[in-house]
Design a protein around this motif. Structure first.
Motif, PDB file in Angstrom:
ATOM      1  N   GLU A   1     -33.570 -61.184  72.307  1.00 45.24           N
ATOM      2  CA  GLU A   1     -34.416 -60.662  71.241  1.00 45.24           C
ATOM      3  C   GLU A   1     -33.605 -59.706  70.389  1.00 45.24           C
ATOM      4  OE1 GLU A   1     -37.705 -57.433  71.670  1.00 45.24           O
ATOM      5  OE2 GLU A   1     -38.683 -59.404  71.898  1.00 45.24           O
ATOM      6  N   ILE A   2     -33.709 -59.859  69.089  1.00 49.04           N
ATOM      7  CA  ILE A   2     -33.069 -58.923  68.161  1.00 49.04           C
ATOM      8  C   ILE A   2     -34.172 -58.214  67.399  1.00 49.04           C
ATOM      9  CG2 ILE A   2     -31.568 -58.650  66.160  1.00 49.04           C
ATOM     10  CD1 ILE A   2     -30.018 -61.095  67.108  1.00 49.04           C
ATOM     11  N   CYS A   3     -34.309 -56.932  67.688  1.00 46.35           N
ATOM     12  CA  CYS A   3     -35.302 -56.099  67.026  1.00 46.35           C
ATOM     13  C   CYS A   3     -34.563 -55.059  66.192  1.00 46.35           C
ATOM     14  CB  CYS A   3     -36.206 -55.422  68.057  1.00 46.35           C
ATOM     15  SG  CYS A   3     -37.439 -54.335  67.301  1.00 46.35           S
ATOM     16  N   LEU A   4     -34.752 -55.125  64.901  1.00 47.69           N
ATOM     17  CA  LEU A   4     -34.122 -54.196  63.973  1.00 47.69           C
ATOM     18  C   LEU A   4     -35.107 -53.102  63.598  1.00 47.69           C
ATOM     19  CD1 LEU A   4     -32.719 -56.899  61.533  1.00 47.69           C
ATOM     20  CD2 LEU A   4     -31.513 -55.849  63.452  1.00 47.69           C
ATOM     21  N   THR A   5     -34.616 -51.882  63.470  1.00 46.02           N
ATOM     22  CA  THR A   5     -35.424 -50.805  62.921  1.00 46.02           C
ATOM     23  C   THR A   5     -34.964 -50.602  61.485  1.00 46.02           C
ATOM     24  OG1 THR A   5     -35.630 -49.750  65.079  1.00 46.02           O
ATOM     25  CG2 THR A   5     -36.138 -48.403  63.153  1.00 46.02           C
ATOM     26  N   VAL A   6     -35.892 -50.718  60.562  1.00 43.14           N
ATOM     27  CA  VAL A   6     -35.583 -50.600  59.137  1.00 43.14           C
ATOM     28  C   VAL A   6     -36.199 -49.315  58.625  1.00 43.14           C
ATOM     29  CG1 VAL A   6     -35.871 -51.648  56.858  1.00 43.14           C
ATOM     30  CG2 VAL A   6     -35.561 -53.107  58.875  1.00 43.14           C
ATOM     31  N   ASP A   7     -35.363 -48.480  58.021  1.00 38.94           N
ATOM     32  CA  ASP A   7     -35.858 -47.264  57.383  1.00 38.94           C
ATOM     33  C   ASP A   7     -35.747 -47.463  55.878  1.00 38.94           C
ATOM     34  OD1 ASP A   7     -36.361 -44.774  56.286  1.00 38.94           O
ATOM     35  OD2 ASP A   7     -35.415 -43.715  57.942  1.00 38.94           O
ATOM     36  N   PRO A   8     -36.873 -47.679  55.204  1.00 38.24           N
ATOM     37  CA  PRO A   8     -36.824 -47.968  53.767  1.00 38.24           C
ATOM     38  C   PRO A   8     -36.326 -46.805  52.911  1.00 38.24           C
ATOM     39  CG  PRO A   8     -39.095 -47.759  54.503  1.00 38.24           C
ATOM     40  CD  PRO A   8     -38.232 -47.689  55.722  1.00 38.24           C
ATOM     41  N   ARG A   9     -36.284 -45.598  53.463  1.00 35.63           N
ATOM     42  CA  ARG A   9     -35.798 -44.431  52.711  1.00 35.63           C
ATOM     43  C   ARG A   9     -34.287 -44.337  52.722  1.00 35.63           C
ATOM     44  NH1 ARG A   9     -38.319 -40.145  56.269  1.00 35.63           N
ATOM     45  NH2 ARG A   9     -37.557 -41.720  57.688  1.00 35.63           N
ATOM     46  N   GLY A  10     -33.627 -45.190  53.517  1.00 30.72           N
ATOM     47  CA  GLY A  10     -32.172 -45.190  53.546  1.00 30.72           C
ATOM     48  C   GLY A  10     -31.559 -44.133  54.431  1.00 30.72           C
ATOM     49  N   GLN A  11     -32.342 -43.597  55.358  1.00 35.43           N
ATOM     50  CA  GLN A  11     -31.778 -42.637  56.291  1.00 35.43           C
ATOM     51  C   GLN A  11     -30.693 -43.340  57.103  1.00 35.43           C
ATOM     52  OE1 GLN A  11     -32.766 -39.338  56.301  1.00 35.43           O
ATOM     53  NE2 GLN A  11     -33.889 -40.008  54.508  1.00 35.43           N
ATOM     54  N   VAL A  12     -29.568 -42.707  57.234  1.00 36.56           N
ATOM     55  CA  VAL A  12     -28.438 -43.333  57.920  1.00 36.56           C
ATOM     56  C   VAL A  12     -28.653 -43.290  59.424  1.00 36.56           C
ATOM     57  CG1 VAL A  12     -25.961 -43.220  58.298  1.00 36.56           C
ATOM     58  CG2 VAL A  12     -26.892 -42.720  56.047  1.00 36.56           C
ATOM     59  N   PHE A  13     -28.533 -44.443  60.045  1.00 35.41           N
ATOM     60  CA  PHE A  13     -28.562 -44.517  61.499  1.00 35.41           C
ATOM     61  C   PHE A  13     -27.133 -44.318  61.987  1.00 35.41           C
ATOM     62  CE2 PHE A  13     -32.261 -47.170  60.408  1.00 35.41           C
ATOM     63  CZ  PHE A  13     -33.223 -46.484  61.141  1.00 35.41           C
ATOM     64  N   HIS A  14     -26.986 -43.563  63.038  1.00 32.39           N
ATOM     65  CA  HIS A  14     -25.652 -43.280  63.551  1.00 32.39           C
ATOM     66  C   HIS A  14     -25.308 -44.265  64.654  1.00 32.39           C
ATOM     67  CE1 HIS A  14     -25.441 -39.673  61.175  1.00 32.39           C
ATOM     68  NE2 HIS A  14     -26.656 -39.365  61.591  1.00 32.39           N
ATOM     69  N   GLU A  15     -24.485 -45.227  64.303  1.00 29.24           N
ATOM     70  CA  GLU A  15     -23.977 -46.196  65.263  1.00 29.24           C
ATOM     71  C   GLU A  15     -22.473 -46.247  65.097  1.00 29.24           C
ATOM     72  OE1 GLU A  15     -25.703 -50.027  65.434  1.00 29.24           O
ATOM     73  OE2 GLU A  15     -27.741 -49.295  65.245  1.00 29.24           O
ATOM     74  N   SER A  16     -21.807 -46.602  66.153  1.00 30.62           N
ATOM     75  CA  SER A  16     -20.361 -46.735  66.057  1.00 30.62           C
ATOM     76  C   SER A  16     -20.033 -48.016  65.312  1.00 30.62           C
ATOM     77  CB  SER A  16     -19.741 -46.770  67.454  1.00 30.62           C
ATOM     78  OG  SER A  16     -20.251 -47.869  68.164  1.00 30.62           O
ATOM     79  N   GLY A  17     -18.873 -48.065  64.711  1.00 28.67           N
ATOM     80  CA  GLY A  17     -18.470 -49.272  64.001  1.00 28.67           C
ATOM     81  C   GLY A  17     -17.946 -48.932  62.620  1.00 28.67           C
ATOM     82  N   ASP A  18     -17.570 -49.953  61.905  1.00 30.06           N
ATOM     83  CA  ASP A  18     -17.009 -49.814  60.573  1.00 30.06           C
ATOM     84  C   ASP A  18     -18.124 -49.558  59.565  1.00 30.06           C
ATOM     85  OD1 ASP A  18     -15.653 -49.950  58.212  1.00 30.06           O
ATOM     86  OD2 ASP A  18     -14.855 -51.963  58.520  1.00 30.06           O
ATOM     87  N   SER A  19     -18.186 -48.348  59.047  1.00 28.26           N
ATOM     88  CA  SER A  19     -19.257 -47.989  58.124  1.00 28.26           C
ATOM     89  C   SER A  19     -19.063 -48.607  56.743  1.00 28.26           C
ATOM     90  CB  SER A  19     -19.358 -46.462  58.003  1.00 28.26           C
ATOM     91  OG  SER A  19     -18.143 -45.955  57.493  1.00 28.26           O
ATOM     92  N   ASP A  20     -17.887 -49.179  56.468  1.00 27.80           N
ATOM     93  CA  ASP A  20     -17.646 -49.805  55.171  1.00 27.80           C
ATOM     94  C   ASP A  20     -18.140 -51.248  55.106  1.00 27.80           C
ATOM     95  OD1 ASP A  20     -16.459 -47.519  54.174  1.00 27.80           O
ATOM     96  OD2 ASP A  20     -14.462 -48.125  54.826  1.00 27.80           O
ATOM     97  N   PHE A  21     -18.411 -51.851  56.263  1.00 30.02           N
ATOM     98  CA  PHE A  21     -18.853 -53.234  56.296  1.00 30.02           C
ATOM     99  C   PHE A  21     -20.352 -53.302  56.525  1.00 30.02           C
ATOM    100  CE2 PHE A  21     -19.809 -57.222  58.408  1.00 30.02           C
ATOM    101  CZ  PHE A  21     -19.309 -58.107  57.471  1.00 30.02           C
TER     102      PHE A  21
END
Length: 173
Positions: free
Chosen positions: A127-147
């Motif tokens: 299951e892939i459950c995404l949390t979408v914040d329509p206000r554009g609040q940045v979620f802090h996850e590791s990874g390439d933030s440019d992609f």
């Protein structure tokens, strides 16, 4: 097919892919050629003009396209804001689906909400459950933030400033 802009078109395109007309036939019951709202008149009306047919009214199931992000098409509000929180997604080379389990996401513009994603072509077994914040609040996850994964770009065609949290699932590239 009288719904199509070009009556010589077929519902199945090259390499057996379905055309936009076929997708629209599934979504709204008409094989119109475009995904914008209503019709667009090009040139003078009558013999010298051309009418391009789009989506005449709000659909039950929606549609989002990566091609809109790249400004190759415009998906109108009739498909972006369906009656039910289900969207067929054209991202890169194939179709998948995003959906919510409650209709409230259709009117949420400030509060985060969940969208479930399913891609049958990838033989998805989790299951892939995404949390979408329509206000554009940045979620802090590791990874390439440019992609930005293509699915997120599709989501942002509906919720312009949206930030997407993959909730521990590896983002699909």
């Amino acid at each position: 097919m009288k719904d199509m802009d070009d009556p010589s078109c077929t519902l199945v395109g090259r390499q057996g892919y379905c055309t936009q007309e076929m997708v629209n036939l599934f979504l709204i019951g008409k094989a119109v050629s475009n995904v914008f709202n209503g019709t667009v008149e090009l040139g003078k009306s009558g013999l010298d003009g051309t009418t391009l047919h789009g989506i005449p009214e709000q659909s039950d199931v929606g549609f989002l396209s990566l091609f809109e992000h790249y400004q190759s098409c415009e998906v109108g509000s009739h498909l972006k804001n369906p009656r039910n929180p289900i969207w067929i997604v054209l991202s890169e080379s194939h179709f998948s689906v995003l959906f919510a389990t409650c209709k409230e996401v259709l009117s949420l513009n400030k509060d985060p909400f969940h969208l479930f994603y399913y891609d049958g072509l990838s033989r998805q077994d989790e299951e892939i459950c995404l949390t979408v914040d329509p206000r554009g609040q940045v979620f802090h996850e590791s990874g390439d933030s440019d992609f930005v994964p293509p699915l997120e770009l599709c989501i942002q065609t509906r919720w312009k400033e949206a930030a997407v949290n993959w909730n521990g699932t590896d983002p699909l590239l």
